[in-house]
Design an enzyme around this catalytic site. Structure first.
Site, PDB file in Angstrom:
ATOM      1  N   ASP A  23       0.756  -1.088  -0.001  1.00 29.05           N
ATOM      2  CA  ASP A  23       0.002  -0.049   0.069  1.00 29.05           C
ATOM      3  C   ASP A  23       0.930   1.310  -0.179  1.00 29.05           C
ATOM      4  OD1 ASP A  23       1.056   0.291   2.561  1.00 29.05           O
ATOM      5  OD2 ASP A  23      -1.183   0.193   3.551  1.00 29.05           O
ATOM      6  N   CYS A  33       3.300  -3.136   3.997  1.00 26.16           N
ATOM      7  CA  CYS A  33       2.338  -1.860   4.411  1.00 26.16           C
ATOM      8  C   CYS A  33       3.113  -1.011   5.367  1.00 26.16           C
ATOM      9  CB  CYS A  33       0.834  -2.267   4.722  1.00 26.16           C
ATOM     10  SG  CYS A  33       0.734  -3.401   6.232  1.00 26.16           S
ATOM     11  N   THR A  61       2.728  -1.144   8.708  1.00 26.65           N
ATOM     12  CA  THR A  61       3.253  -2.218  10.019  1.00 26.65           C
ATOM     13  C   THR A  61       3.373  -3.595   9.538  1.00 26.65           C
ATOM     14  OG1 THR A  61       0.774  -2.804  10.473  1.00 26.65           O
ATOM     15  CG2 THR A  61       1.715  -0.937  11.609  1.00 26.65           C
ATOM     16  N   HIS A  98       9.993 -24.157   9.362  1.00 31.91           N
ATOM     17  CA  HIS A  98       9.009 -24.683  10.082  1.00 31.91           C
ATOM     18  C   HIS A  98       7.499 -24.500   9.451  1.00 31.91           C
ATOM     19  CE1 HIS A  98      11.634 -24.674  14.005  1.00 31.91           C
ATOM     20  NE2 HIS A  98      12.382 -24.833  12.996  1.00 31.91           N
ATOM     21  N   HIS A 114       7.211 -30.889  10.783  1.00 33.91           N
ATOM     22  CA  HIS A 114       6.442 -29.799  10.590  1.00 33.91           C
ATOM     23  C   HIS A 114       5.337 -29.989   9.800  1.00 33.91           C
ATOM     24  CE1 HIS A 114       9.148 -27.629  13.105  1.00 33.91           C
ATOM     25  NE2 HIS A 114      10.287 -27.881  12.105  1.00 33.91           N
TER      26      HIS A 114
HETATM   27  C1  RB5 Z   1      -2.089   2.852   6.405  1.00 33.35           C
HETATM   28  O1  RB5 Z   1      -2.277   3.979   7.192  1.00 33.35           O
HETATM   29  C2  RB5 Z   1      -1.848   1.705   7.500  1.00 33.35           C
HETATM   30  O2  RB5 Z   1      -2.756   1.587   8.078  1.00 33.35           O
HETATM   31  C3  RB5 Z   1      -1.285   0.331   6.879  1.00 33.35           C
HETATM   32  O3  RB5 Z   1      -0.329   0.629   5.952  1.00 33.35           O
HETATM   33  C4  RB5 Z   1      -1.240  -0.649   7.571  1.00 33.35           C
HETATM   34  O4  RB5 Z   1       0.060  -0.358   8.554  1.00 33.35           O
HETATM   35  C5  RB5 Z   1      -2.038  -1.541   8.005  1.00 33.35           C
HETATM   36  O5  RB5 Z   1      -1.848  -2.557   8.938  1.00 33.35           O
END
Ligand code: RB5
Length: 146
Positions: free
Chosen positions: A8, A65, A67, A98, A133
């Site tokens: 994203d 993304c 996080t 694993h 596994h």
């Molecule tokens: C976008 O602002 C953010 O929410 C996305 O990139 C991600 O971190 C979602 O888990």
């Protein structure tokens, strides 16, 4: 090995770095976006790539993304996907050995492109150990089938 990659708006820089890595490693890949000038919704990209891996069109998928969390949650809703959220080298190796993870998620607000590159390199070049596994993955698959 064919790899599908997407991010994203929060993961554009790591996605670019990983494309450079895959070029260097001579790996075949397709970039599914985003072409983000603006903010987009990560589930659209996660599910798109996860379905490409689940169908067998691609062997592995990589998602980035902010996080890595949203991408991994969404990808793991697709049957047959084992998407690992990884921000360290130990886990990158362990999840291949694993869990036979077929997708990798990372967050660009958590780690920088240098570490992401090393994680992806380990993840792309480590084999599944099989053995004990297999049985554990079989239990996940059995649950998924019901
Ligand atoms: C976008 O602002 C953010 O929410 C996305 O990139 C991600 O971190 C979602 O888990």
């Amino acid at each position: 090995m064919k790899i599908a990659i997407a991010s994203d708006h929060g993961g554009v820089n790591i996605r670019k770095e990983l494309k450079r890595l895959m070029d260097e490693l001579g790996l075949e890949y397709e970039d599914f976006g985003c072409e983000c000038g603006t903010s987009v919704d990560y589930p659209d990209y996660a599910i798109l790539v996860a379905e490409k891996v689940a169908s067998g069109e691609f062997d592995r998928g990589i998602l980035v993304c902010g996080t890595g969390i949203g991408m991994s949650i969404a990808a793991n809703k697709v049957k047959g996907i084992r998407c690992a959220l990884v921000h360290d080298l130990f886990s990158a190796k362990a999840t291949r050995e694993h869990n036979d993870s077929n997708m990798l998620a990372m967050g660009e607000r958590v780690i920088g492109p240098g570490l992401a590159r090393e994680i992806a390199k380990v993840w792309l070049t480590t084999d599944f150990e099989g053995g004990r596994h297999e049985n554990r993955l079989g239990k996940i698959k059995a649950y998924e089938e019901n």
